[in-house]
Scaffold this motif. Structure first.
Motif, mmCIF file in Angstrom:
data_model
loop_
_atom_site.group_PDB
_atom_site.id
_atom_site.type_symbol
_atom_site.label_atom_id
_atom_site.label_comp_id
_atom_site.label_asym_id
_atom_site.label_seq_id
_atom_site.Cartn_x
_atom_site.Cartn_y
_atom_site.Cartn_z
ATOM 1 N N LEU A 140 0.834 -1.204 0.000
ATOM 2 C CA LEU A 140 0.000 0.000 0.000
ATOM 3 C C LEU A 140 0.872 1.259 0.000
ATOM 4 N N GLU A 141 1.934 1.237 0.819
ATOM 5 C CA GLU A 141 2.846 2.385 0.874
ATOM 6 C C GLU A 141 3.445 2.658 -0.504
ATOM 7 N N GLU A 156 4.500 7.934 -4.924
ATOM 8 C CA GLU A 156 4.690 9.070 -5.820
ATOM 9 C C GLU A 156 3.671 10.190 -5.579
ATOM 10 N N THR A 157 2.757 9.981 -4.653
ATOM 11 C CA THR A 157 1.713 10.986 -4.424
ATOM 12 C C THR A 157 1.777 11.583 -3.017
ATOM 13 N N VAL A 158 2.907 11.383 -2.329
ATOM 14 C CA VAL A 158 3.046 11.928 -0.978
ATOM 15 C C VAL A 158 3.003 13.452 -1.029
#
Length: 288
Positions: A84-85, A90-92
């Motif tokens: 999941l991480e 790439e969207t943090v």
């Protein structure tokens, strides 16, 4: 975060309820360390140390599961978490980074205080706190009293005149007091200590001689006539009865002292004090 915990706990709950299935006992490797890799996900290692931390975070009901079941369940959890991480790596966002930063700060702050508190709450410190607060202090007073509560000063004065004329306090309480809980017992409030009654009532009780009737006394509840029956020294609690209370007081004082020490020694600037306080509610700033 709570939702995440429930989801992860559900994996172990499902394992615990699976009928007829068992996981083989894993051979212990004497050379295993916290860095021993137990799984990989797209090249990312999951270590034994991470599983140990995951186990420490589990609710008590899952801690009691057999080790083989926990081991398999925690590996599954770690693999799912890692997958999941990676799916959102790439969207943090700025918000995400700040959440992780504040969580880290909170954890380390808690760790710092934990060690200080553990060192402070000793048997010797507890005994000293007990001696100061109870053993060597004057005995607190307890009071046995009755009261009559009415809604006006005029009514209270009328009843006081009847009492002064020989009327029975308990009978008047039964017939007139709006405090129905005590009225049925003649206004009897039983034994109570300081701090248990509202201030004007308590002050009148402390000032009154046993056997006399004080009042009218006004409180937020109405007008009281108060008959103090007896005064006695309260029995001092044993140290075991107040151990948790004393420990909490020692912890509070220790934390306050440590925070004062650290902040006094730190170089602190507050450039944000001139900002509009309402800005803390502007979550759109996290998206900029």
């Amino acid at each position: 975060m709570a939702k995440h915990g429930r989801a992860l706990g559900g994996v172990l709950a499902g394992l615990a309820m699976t009928c007829g299935l068992a996981f083989p006992v894993l051979a212990q490797d004497e050379a295993a360390t916290a860095d021993t890799v137990v799984a990989t996900v797209n090249g990312t290692d999951i270590t034994l140390g991470e599983l140990i931390i995951l186990r420490e975070k589990l609710p008590a009901q899952y801690q009691a599961l057999p080790d083989d079941m926990l081991f398999k369940g925690l590996i599954d959890q770690a693999i799912q978490q890692t997958a999941l991480e990676q799916s959102v790596a790439e969207t943090v966002t700025k918000r995400d980074e700040l959440w992780m930063q504040t969580d880290r700060r909170s954890y380390l702050a808690g760790k710092a205080l934990q060690s200080v508190v553990q060192a402070a709450v000793t048997d010797e410190a507890l005994q000293a706190a007990y001696d100061e607060k109870y053993a060597n202090a004057p005995a607190a007073k307890e009071y046995s009293a009755q009261h009559i509560l009415v809604d006006s000063e005029e009514k209270a004065k009328e009843l006081k005149a009847q009492i002064d004329g020989g009327a029975d306090f308990a009978e008047l309480a039964k017939a007139n007091s709006t405090d129905t809980g005590s009225a049925v017992n003649g206004g009897d409030l039983g034994w109570f200590g300081l701090g248990m009654m509202v201030a004007p009532f308590e002050e009148a009780v402390v000032a009154a001689a046993p056997g006399t009737v004080a009042g009218p006394v006004q409180t937020d509840f109405g007008w009281h006539l108060i008959k103090v029956n007896e005064v006695r020294d309260a029995v001092k609690p044993t140290i075991d009865e107040v151990r948790d209370e004393l420990a909490a007081e020692i912890e509070q004082k220790t934390v306050e002292a440590k925070l004062a020490e650290l902040t006094a020694a730190a170089e602190i600037a507050r450039p944000g004090e001139g900002l509009d306080p309402a800005l803390i509610r502007d979550a759109t700033l996290l998206d900029k």
